[in-house]
Design an enzyme around this catalytic site. Structure first.
Site, PDB file in Angstrom:
ATOM      1  N   CYS A 133      42.455  31.067  93.689  1.00  0.00           N
ATOM      2  CA  CYS A 133      41.709  29.946  93.100  1.00  0.00           C
ATOM      3  C   CYS A 133      41.964  29.827  91.602  1.00  0.00           C
ATOM      4  O   CYS A 133      41.350  30.535  90.798  1.00  0.00           O
ATOM      5  CB  CYS A 133      40.222  30.121  93.373  1.00  0.00           C
ATOM      6  SG  CYS A 133      39.235  28.804  92.670  1.00  0.00           S
ATOM      7  N   CYS A 136      38.909  28.735  89.598  1.00  0.00           N
ATOM      8  CA  CYS A 136      37.926  29.791  89.332  1.00  0.00           C
ATOM      9  C   CYS A 136      38.438  30.761  88.262  1.00  0.00           C
ATOM     10  O   CYS A 136      37.670  31.199  87.412  1.00  0.00           O
ATOM     11  CB  CYS A 136      37.645  30.606  90.597  1.00  0.00           C
ATOM     12  SG  CYS A 136      37.501  29.637  92.097  1.00  0.00           S
ATOM     13  N   ASP A 137      39.712  31.133  88.334  1.00  0.00           N
ATOM     14  CA  ASP A 137      40.187  32.277  87.547  1.00  0.00           C
ATOM     15  C   ASP A 137      41.227  31.943  86.480  1.00  0.00           C
ATOM     16  O   ASP A 137      41.572  32.810  85.671  1.00  0.00           O
ATOM     17  CB  ASP A 137      40.784  33.339  88.499  1.00  0.00           C
ATOM     18  CG  ASP A 137      39.742  33.831  89.489  1.00  0.00           C
ATOM     19  OD1 ASP A 137      38.581  33.990  89.083  1.00  0.00           O
ATOM     20  OD2 ASP A 137      40.084  34.037  90.665  1.00  0.00           O
TER      21      ASP A 137
END
Ligand code: NAP
Length: 308
Positions: A133, A136-137
């Protein structure tokens, strides 16, 4: 107390099924699972969902769908479903990690989860320089090299997003042509920060003293030659695995785990159990097609309940 209908999953298909069944006065209960909003919460801009000419952020689109479902009386249980069973009277028991629910009909809209290739040591590296992701990261990896693995639209989207942060983005693909749509492929291949690595797969991970990924071993798919590449994070984008295993033998599945429906319907082989979205769609896998399937499953479930 038994429910009229339980919808399992809170992505495009689940929310759409909730909007339709709620408007049909069935007071649906949605059991969300752990990824509230489904796969679109891990994307950024959604440009191809009709009705948003300037695009919309994936998480915002999903929050709108939840609000719309709530407006008509949908209830939500923020739990994970472990199993579903069906008795002779036609009643379903949906068991979560917290409790059991009874329902007369169930719509399964559990989507699909990111696939990892299954390389030695992989599971302990997830969250330590290995992820699926970018949204997300990605922001954790500023001004350092990273890699995206895959050649589809997801890989291209992840790679484009990561150019905001990383010093360079290696796009590692096992062939020498991208599977992605032409517009995405052209964007990616013309981006100065994205460096395609053709005909290669990951053959192992290198880690630093704190256990974080510090590089990868690459293997050529044409010559079998091995090489090393220093980087700080690998973003996997090699497709998804449908979340259907918790249904046991209530459904038929294809070789990849996708639920097989009775042709021309949204019904599984178990009467009263319907499937919609990516858990039953190996072909289109789009937000809009999932939403459409959620609508169809809701209409079929409504007719099933009316006639039983
Ligand atoms: P995908 O289209 O199935 O692509 C998966 C990629 O991973 C392929 O390039 C495949 O290689 C590669 N791959 C699979 N297994 C691998 C392995 N074990 N090792 C190395 N590489 C491997 O999946 P996706 O990109 O997640 O897209 C899924 C669907 O969602 C598609 O229909 C796509 O169009 C859609 N989507 C649309 C958008 C958008 O329109 N904005 C965004 C994201 C996704 P091969 O090419 O060699 O098979």
């Amino acid at each position: 107390m038994s429910e009229q209908i339980i919808i399992i999953g809170a992505g495009c298909a689940g929310y759409t099924a909730a909007i339709y069944t709620a408007r049909a006065n069935l007071s649906p209960l949605v059991i969300t699972g752990s990824q509230l909003g489904g796969q679109l919460t891990t994307t950024t801009e959604v440009e191809n969902f009709p009705g948003f000419p300037d695009g919309i952020q994936g998480p915002e689109l999903m929050m709108n769908m939840q609000t719309q479902a709530e407006r008509f009386g949908t209830r939500f249980a923020y739990e994970n479903v472990i199993s579903v069973s069906h008795d002779n009277s036609g009643m379903f028991t949906v068991t979560t990690s917290a409790q059991s629910y009874q329902a007369r009909a169930v719509i399964v809209a559990t989507g699909a989860s990111a696939r990892y290739p299954g390389i030695e040591g992989e599971s302990r590296l997830i969250g330590h320089g290995l992820t699926a992701c970018a949204t997300c990261d990605g922001a954790f990896y500023r001004n350092v090299p990273v890699a995206v693995v895959g050649g589809g639209d997801s890989a291209c989207e992840e790679a484009m997003f990561l150019t905001r942060f990383a010093s360079e983005v290696y796009l590692i693909h096992r062939r020498d042509t991208l599977r992605a749509s032409r517009i995405m492929a052209e964007r990616v291949l013309s981006h100065e920060k994205i460096k395609p690595v053709w005909n290669a797969v990951i053959d192992g991970y290198l880690t630093d003293e704190s256990g974080e990924v510090s590089g990868i071993y690459l293997k050529s798919t044409t010559t079998e030659e091995r090489s090393e590449l220093a980087l700080k994070c690998v973003f996997m984008a090699i497709g998804h695995v449908p979340n259907s295993s918790f249904l046991g033998d209530l459904v038929e599945r294809d070789d990849h785990g996708y639920i097989i429906r009775i042709p021309g319907t949204m019904s599984t082989k178990t009467p009263g159990l319907f499937a919609a979205g990516d858990v039953t769609d190996s072909q289109y896998r789009q937000a809009i097609s999932s939403a459409g399937m959620g609508c169809s499953a809701a209409i079929e479930a409504e007719r099933y309940l009316a006639s039983h």
